[in-house]
Design a protein around this motif. Structure first.
Motif, PDB file in Angstrom:
ATOM      1  N   UNK A 140       0.839  -1.167   0.000  1.00 33.56           N
ATOM      2  CA  UNK A 140       0.000   0.000   0.000  1.00 33.56           C
ATOM      3  C   UNK A 140       0.895   1.245   0.000  1.00 33.56           C
ATOM      4  N   UNK A 141       0.570   2.219  -0.837  1.00 33.08           N
ATOM      5  CA  UNK A 141       1.330   3.457  -0.930  1.00 33.08           C
ATOM      6  C   UNK A 141       0.909   4.415   0.180  1.00 33.08           C
ATOM      7  N   UNK A 142       1.876   5.160   0.665  1.00 31.30           N
ATOM      8  CA  UNK A 142       1.645   6.102   1.745  1.00 31.30           C
ATOM      9  C   UNK A 142       0.870   7.318   1.253  1.00 31.30           C
ATOM     10  N   UNK A 143      -0.182   7.669   1.979  1.00 29.67           N
ATOM     11  CA  UNK A 143      -0.933   8.891   1.716  1.00 29.67           C
ATOM     12  C   UNK A 143      -0.433   9.948   2.709  1.00 29.67           C
ATOM     13  N   UNK A 144       0.473  10.804   2.253  1.00 25.46           N
ATOM     14  CA  UNK A 144       1.099  11.796   3.128  1.00 25.46           C
ATOM     15  C   UNK A 144       0.060  12.722   3.747  1.00 25.46           C
ATOM     16  N   UNK A 145      -1.022  12.988   3.033  1.00 25.72           N
ATOM     17  CA  UNK A 145      -2.038  13.900   3.552  1.00 25.72           C
ATOM     18  C   UNK A 145      -2.740  13.340   4.796  1.00 25.72           C
ATOM     19  N   UNK A 146      -2.620  12.036   5.021  1.00 22.77           N
ATOM     20  CA  UNK A 146      -3.279  11.436   6.184  1.00 22.77           C
ATOM     21  C   UNK A 146      -2.412  11.480   7.438  1.00 22.77           C
ATOM     22  N   UNK A 147      -1.209  12.045   7.336  1.00 23.78           N
ATOM     23  CA  UNK A 147      -0.278  12.056   8.459  1.00 23.78           C
ATOM     24  C   UNK A 147      -0.377  13.352   9.257  1.00 23.78           C
TER      25      UNK A 147
END
Length: 156
Positions: free
Chosen positions: A1-8
């Motif tokens: 799964x690719x990281x969703x930076x906006x969710x951090x």
């Protein structure tokens, strides 16, 4: 799964600014990985936390990654990043590399430009090389695990 930076969500705290829930989450994550997962009994409370800043990255409501940002002359002559850890659920997403990029920038912001030295587990050398660190010294045993110092030279 690719990281969703906006969710951090990221927080950088000196030790005395932790609330009890953040402190508990940080100590739990470090213990889950360094003590339980790696089956290594060691004293995590090494009196460096109080002198350091701490980068915490939350994904949703869970602490997903953490690093200790250590000023010069505490662990090494150079500033340092230690206790680098991602949760088991976050591995393979790119969060580790994101954690290191943010930790490097935070060190520069907190302590000024300069070299950064880490003590890395030998198996992780390629990972740290991917963010600009180079091996610097001989392999040594720390708590039964092979480590090596690595250095990221100041970018000019």
């Amino acid at each position: 799964m690719k990281l969703d930076i906006s969710s951090l969500r990221q927080y950088i705290r000196p030790f005395d600014a932790f609330n009890p829930y953040e402190l508990y989450a940080m100590l739990r994550l470090r213990s889950e990985v360094f003590v339980v997962e790696q089956q290594c009994a060691f004293l995590d409370a090494d009196n460096k936390d109080q002198l350091s800043h701490h980068l915490l990255i939350y994904q949703d409501e869970q602490l997903a990654a953490y690093a200790r940002l250590v000023p010069p002359e505490v662990s090494y002559a150079e500033m340092s990043i230690g206790r680098i850890v991602t949760s088991n659920q976050s591995r393979g997403t790119g969060l580790g590399k994101e954690l290191m990029k943010r930790s490097i920038q935070a060190c520069y912001d907190l302590f000024g430009k300069g070299n950064i030295r880490i003590g890395a587990q030998v198996y992780a050398i390629p990972f740290y090389e991917s963010v600009g660190f180079i091996p610097d010294g001989a392999v040594y045993d720390e708590d039964g695990i092979d480590h090596i110092e690595m250095l990221k030279k100041e970018e000019i």
